[in-house]
Design an enzyme around this catalytic site. Structure first.
Site, mmCIF file in Angstrom:
data_model
loop_
_atom_site.group_PDB
_atom_site.id
_atom_site.type_symbol
_atom_site.label_atom_id
_atom_site.label_comp_id
_atom_site.label_asym_id
_atom_site.label_seq_id
_atom_site.Cartn_x
_atom_site.Cartn_y
_atom_site.Cartn_z
ATOM 1 N N CYS A 153 -6.260 -1.842 13.170
ATOM 2 C CA CYS A 153 -7.669 -1.913 12.749
ATOM 3 C C CYS A 153 -8.582 -1.261 13.778
ATOM 4 O O CYS A 153 -9.637 -0.730 13.423
ATOM 5 C CB CYS A 153 -8.083 -3.362 12.510
ATOM 6 S SG CYS A 153 -7.268 -4.085 11.067
ATOM 7 N N ASN A 165 4.599 -10.906 9.228
ATOM 8 C CA ASN A 165 3.303 -10.829 9.913
ATOM 9 C C ASN A 165 3.362 -11.428 11.310
ATOM 10 O O ASN A 165 2.774 -10.888 12.243
ATOM 11 C CB ASN A 165 2.224 -11.552 9.096
ATOM 12 C CG ASN A 165 0.852 -11.431 9.721
ATOM 13 O OD1 ASN A 165 0.286 -10.342 9.785
ATOM 14 N ND2 ASN A 165 0.326 -12.535 10.233
ATOM 15 N N HIS A 194 -7.603 -9.131 3.431
ATOM 16 C CA HIS A 194 -6.712 -8.689 2.346
ATOM 17 C C HIS A 194 -7.356 -8.699 0.965
ATOM 18 O O HIS A 194 -7.137 -7.800 0.167
ATOM 19 C CB HIS A 194 -5.431 -9.518 2.317
ATOM 20 C CG HIS A 194 -4.398 -8.949 1.388
ATOM 21 N ND1 HIS A 194 -3.604 -7.877 1.756
ATOM 22 C CD2 HIS A 194 -4.063 -9.235 0.105
ATOM 23 C CE1 HIS A 194 -2.808 -7.559 0.736
ATOM 24 N NE2 HIS A 194 -3.068 -8.373 -0.272
ATOM 25 N N LYS A 215 4.229 -7.253 15.012
ATOM 26 C CA LYS A 215 3.433 -6.950 13.818
ATOM 27 C C LYS A 215 1.986 -7.378 14.057
ATOM 28 O O LYS A 215 1.121 -6.562 14.313
ATOM 29 C CB LYS A 215 4.040 -7.606 12.573
ATOM 30 C CG LYS A 215 3.572 -6.960 11.258
ATOM 31 C CD LYS A 215 2.163 -7.347 10.907
ATOM 32 C CE LYS A 215 1.697 -6.880 9.564
ATOM 33 N NZ LYS A 215 0.301 -7.283 9.301
ATOM 34 N N SER A 232 -5.614 1.630 -2.474
ATOM 35 C CA SER A 232 -4.941 1.997 -1.220
ATOM 36 C C SER A 232 -3.892 3.094 -1.364
ATOM 37 O O SER A 232 -3.402 3.616 -0.369
ATOM 38 C CB SER A 232 -4.296 0.760 -0.597
ATOM 39 O OG SER A 232 -3.265 0.267 -1.427
ATOM 40 N N SER A 285 5.438 -2.452 12.367
ATOM 41 C CA SER A 285 5.421 -3.398 11.244
ATOM 42 C C SER A 285 6.637 -3.190 10.343
ATOM 43 O O SER A 285 7.313 -4.144 9.959
ATOM 44 C CB SER A 285 4.161 -3.189 10.405
ATOM 45 O OG SER A 285 3.023 -3.283 11.209
ATOM 46 N N HIS A 340 -3.686 2.344 8.572
ATOM 47 C CA HIS A 340 -3.347 2.479 9.991
ATOM 48 C C HIS A 340 -2.473 3.701 10.246
ATOM 49 O O HIS A 340 -1.728 4.123 9.371
ATOM 50 C CB HIS A 340 -2.575 1.248 10.464
ATOM 51 C CG HIS A 340 -3.347 -0.027 10.360
ATOM 52 N ND1 HIS A 340 -2.741 -1.259 10.407
ATOM 53 C CD2 HIS A 340 -4.653 -0.259 10.213
ATOM 54 C CE1 HIS A 340 -3.665 -2.199 10.299
ATOM 55 N NE2 HIS A 340 -4.833 -1.612 10.178
ATOM 56 N N GLN A 388 9.858 -5.230 8.891
ATOM 57 C CA GLN A 388 10.135 -5.389 7.456
ATOM 58 C C GLN A 388 11.596 -5.063 7.151
ATOM 59 O O GLN A 388 12.276 -5.789 6.419
ATOM 60 C CB GLN A 388 9.247 -4.456 6.619
ATOM 61 C CG GLN A 388 7.917 -5.016 6.202
ATOM 62 C CD GLN A 388 8.026 -6.149 5.190
ATOM 63 O OE1 GLN A 388 9.104 -6.568 4.769
ATOM 64 N NE2 GLN A 388 6.872 -6.671 4.815
ATOM 65 N N HIS A 446 0.811 -1.222 0.000
ATOM 66 C CA HIS A 446 0.000 0.000 0.000
ATOM 67 C C HIS A 446 0.850 1.280 0.000
ATOM 68 O O HIS A 446 1.538 1.567 0.970
ATOM 69 C CB HIS A 446 -0.901 0.031 1.233
ATOM 70 C CG HIS A 446 -1.659 -1.242 1.449
ATOM 71 N ND1 HIS A 446 -2.645 -1.663 0.588
ATOM 72 C CD2 HIS A 446 -1.562 -2.204 2.409
ATOM 73 C CE1 HIS A 446 -3.139 -2.827 1.026
ATOM 74 N NE2 HIS A 446 -2.499 -3.180 2.123
ATOM 75 N N SER A 496 1.710 -0.570 -5.413
ATOM 76 C CA SER A 496 0.788 -0.769 -4.303
ATOM 77 C C SER A 496 0.141 -2.140 -4.439
ATOM 78 O O SER A 496 -0.049 -2.628 -5.551
ATOM 79 C CB SER A 496 -0.284 0.321 -4.311
ATOM 80 O OG SER A 496 -0.961 0.322 -3.076
ATOM 81 N N ASP A 545 -0.273 -4.180 14.604
ATOM 82 C CA ASP A 545 -0.849 -3.625 13.366
ATOM 83 C C ASP A 545 -2.234 -4.229 13.110
ATOM 84 O O ASP A 545 -3.245 -3.508 13.007
ATOM 85 C CB ASP A 545 0.169 -3.933 12.251
ATOM 86 C CG ASP A 545 -0.315 -3.828 10.822
ATOM 87 O OD1 ASP A 545 -1.489 -4.109 10.544
ATOM 88 O OD2 ASP A 545 0.510 -3.503 9.954
ATOM 89 N N ASN A 546 -2.306 -5.551 13.045
ATOM 90 C CA ASN A 546 -3.580 -6.199 12.719
ATOM 91 C C ASN A 546 -4.646 -5.824 13.746
ATOM 92 O O ASN A 546 -5.810 -5.628 13.399
ATOM 93 C CB ASN A 546 -3.423 -7.726 12.674
ATOM 94 C CG ASN A 546 -2.329 -8.176 11.712
ATOM 95 O OD1 ASN A 546 -1.383 -7.438 11.458
ATOM 96 N ND2 ASN A 546 -2.440 -9.373 11.197
ATOM 97 N N ASP A 562 3.322 -7.646 0.164
ATOM 98 C CA ASP A 562 2.178 -7.595 1.077
ATOM 99 C C ASP A 562 1.009 -8.278 0.374
ATOM 100 O O ASP A 562 0.343 -7.671 -0.457
ATOM 101 C CB ASP A 562 1.843 -6.133 1.400
ATOM 102 C CG ASP A 562 0.675 -5.992 2.381
ATOM 103 O OD1 ASP A 562 -0.040 -6.986 2.626
ATOM 104 O OD2 ASP A 562 0.484 -4.874 2.902
ATOM 105 N N GLU A 565 4.423 -9.250 4.365
ATOM 106 C CA GLU A 565 3.801 -8.417 5.388
ATOM 107 C C GLU A 565 2.572 -9.032 6.053
ATOM 108 O O GLU A 565 2.358 -8.853 7.241
ATOM 109 C CB GLU A 565 3.393 -7.082 4.719
ATOM 110 C CG GLU A 565 2.598 -6.117 5.572
ATOM 111 C CD GLU A 565 3.440 -5.228 6.462
ATOM 112 O OE1 GLU A 565 4.681 -5.337 6.422
ATOM 113 O OE2 GLU A 565 2.852 -4.427 7.207
#
Ligand code: NAI
Length: 434
Positions: free
Chosen positions: A197, A183, A303, A188, A83, A363, A355, A367, A55, A78, A192-193, A133, A158
């Site tokens: 969210c 992930n 996703h 991560k 995104s 995250s 996010h 990476q 993204h 992306s 992040d998840n 990703d 990712e």
């Protein structure tokens, strides 16, 4: 091979706005800025030609510029047609990086963009690292450009869905290079998840619809990491949340958090908002669409767009589709309206800006560490999927403490011996689940 296009973005004149937001984001991304300090002077990624497919947001711009500061050459696309933040893409193009991304591209353009990232500069040098990703770049290289595989040292992935594809390849014996599963770093997926969210889901629904959240009933399908954050996001806005699950452990977790847990077929008639977060397919189908209330909102935060049966909806009721505004469409099914966000694609990036920077710093620090590890040590890895070692996971967290005023206790030797760890960590065994 196609002829060389240095970059393609929607509106180059947005670059200065993008740059100003990138500067704000840097202040919220202490992990990435710390890696610039630590590895920038030695240019640890010198020689790396990293093709990235993730993204193209402001946060990703800070990742890209971190990789460059560490010595890498970078090309970017992306991983979703909706995104891209066009001002972020413009700023990255203006800084001289080959980026191919704009918001609202079609499927053909999506593939074209990824394809452009495989070859670098006028002399068309091929990539030697993959940063992905969701696995679309990986699939393109492995399936369409197998001749490039030998020159690639490794890939980092990712997201849950992309990682799933990699383990399948590994099991089938068709993973041709070492891969790092970013992930499943704790810093991560458990951040992040979940917390990402928790911020970005309701933000997206609000920006898309301006609907009053408090008092509504929402169904969240899937109570994994994304589902947990999504359910919290809605609850925090005064929404009554019903969860659906297949996994008894996650169902029990949801119930213990105070959410109702029902089958979608049962809950659907009550729902004002339906959110899919399963990473699975065919979750919201014909029978659910038919049972929805008038003006119900349906969206997906997983996703891929196959969580919602958009093919059925477009086939059966595509003729009723009215665009309210980009990424917000109304369909009418037997006299009842349903509002579909981002054409069923991940809503927090399609209808909002993804996010916040701080959680993405966690995250993207993973990476960057994964890229460093694969670039500098790839011969120590087999063609398998790895997660980063726990000491690096703890390092990522550590880099984010000062910014938010966290104080850490420090073990003395006696205490460390008592619980069987070293004073500097790792502090947990591999089997610990956080
Ligand atoms: P997860 O595996 O932790 O959670 C998915 C949950 O859905 C599991 O608990 C599973 O039991 C449940 N599930 C599967 N089939 C189901 C069904 N038919 N009905 C109800 N529940 C079902 O995965 P995670 O990390 O939560 O990711 C979910 C999706 O979100 C993935 O596609 C991932 O790539 C994506 N993702 C999206 C982000 C975003 O910002 N939009 C951020 C991170 C991940």
């Amino acid at each position: 091979e196609t002829s060389y296009v240095k970059f393609k973005v929607k509106d180059f004149s947005l670059a200065q706005w993008g740059r100003k937001e990138i500067e704000l984001a840097e202040a919220e991304m202490p992990g990435l800025m710390a890696l610039r300090k630590e590895y920038g002077p030695v240019k640890i990624l010198k020689g790396a030609r990293i093709a990235g497919c993730l993204h193209m947001t402001i946060q990703t711009a800070v990742l890209i510029e971190t990789l460059i500061e560490l010595g890498a050459e970078v090309t970017w696309s992306s991983c979703n047609i909706f995104s891209t933040q066009d001002h972020a893409a413009a700023a990255i193009a203006a800084a001289g990086t080959s980026v191919y991304a704009w918001k609202g591209m079609n499927a053909e353009e999506f593939d074209w963009c990824i394809e452009q990232t495989l070859f670098f500069g006028e002399d068309r040098k091929p990539l030697n690292m993959i940063l992905d990703d969701g696995g679309d770049l990986t699939n393109m290289v492995l399936d369409k450009y197998p001749e490039l595989i030998a020159g690639i040292k490794g890939l980092s992935e990712e997201t849950t869905t992309g990682v799933h594809r990699l383990y399948e390849r590994m099991k089938a014996g068709t993973l041709p290079m070492p891969a790092i599963n970013v992930n499943d770093s704790v810093t991560k997926s458990k951040f992040d998840n979940k917390y990402g969210c928790r911020e970005s889901l309701v933000d997206a629904i609000r920006r898309a619809t301006d609907v009053m959240m408090a008092g509504k009933v929402a169904v969240v399908c899937g109570y994994g990491d994304v589902g947990k954050g999504s359910a919290d996001s809605l609850r925090n806005s005064g929404v009554r949340v019903i969860v659906t699950e297949i996994d008894p452990i996650c169902a029990l977790q949801a119930a213990m958090e105070g959410f109702e847990v029902k089958k979608l077929g049962t809950a659907i008639t009550e729902a004002d908002i339906v959110v899919t977060a399963t990473g699975n397919k065919n979750i919201v189908r014909e029978e659910h669409f038919r049972a929805l209330k008038d003006k119900a909102i349906v969206c997906n935060i997983g996703h891929f767009d196959n969580e919602i049966d958009m093919a059925w909806l477009n086939g059966a009721y595509g003729n009723t589709k009215i665009e309210i505004k980009p990424q917000v469409d109304k369909y009418t099914i037997n006299g009842k309206d349903v509002i579909v966000l981002a054409e069923g694609r991940l809503v927090n990036l399609g209808c909002a800006t993804g996010h916040p920077s701080f959680v993405m710093s966690n995250s993207f620090t993973n990476q960057t560490l994964a890229q460093i590890e694969l670039w500098t040590n790839s011969e120590q890895y087999e063609n398998q999927v790895y997660t980063l070692p726990k000491h690096l996971d703890e390092k990522v967290a550590r880099l984010h403490l000062a910014k938010i005023g966290v104080e850490l206790e420090v073990l003395d030797q006696d205490q460390a011996d008592y619980i069987g760890v070293t004073v500097d960590g790792p502090f947990k065994p591999e089997y610990y689940r956080y």
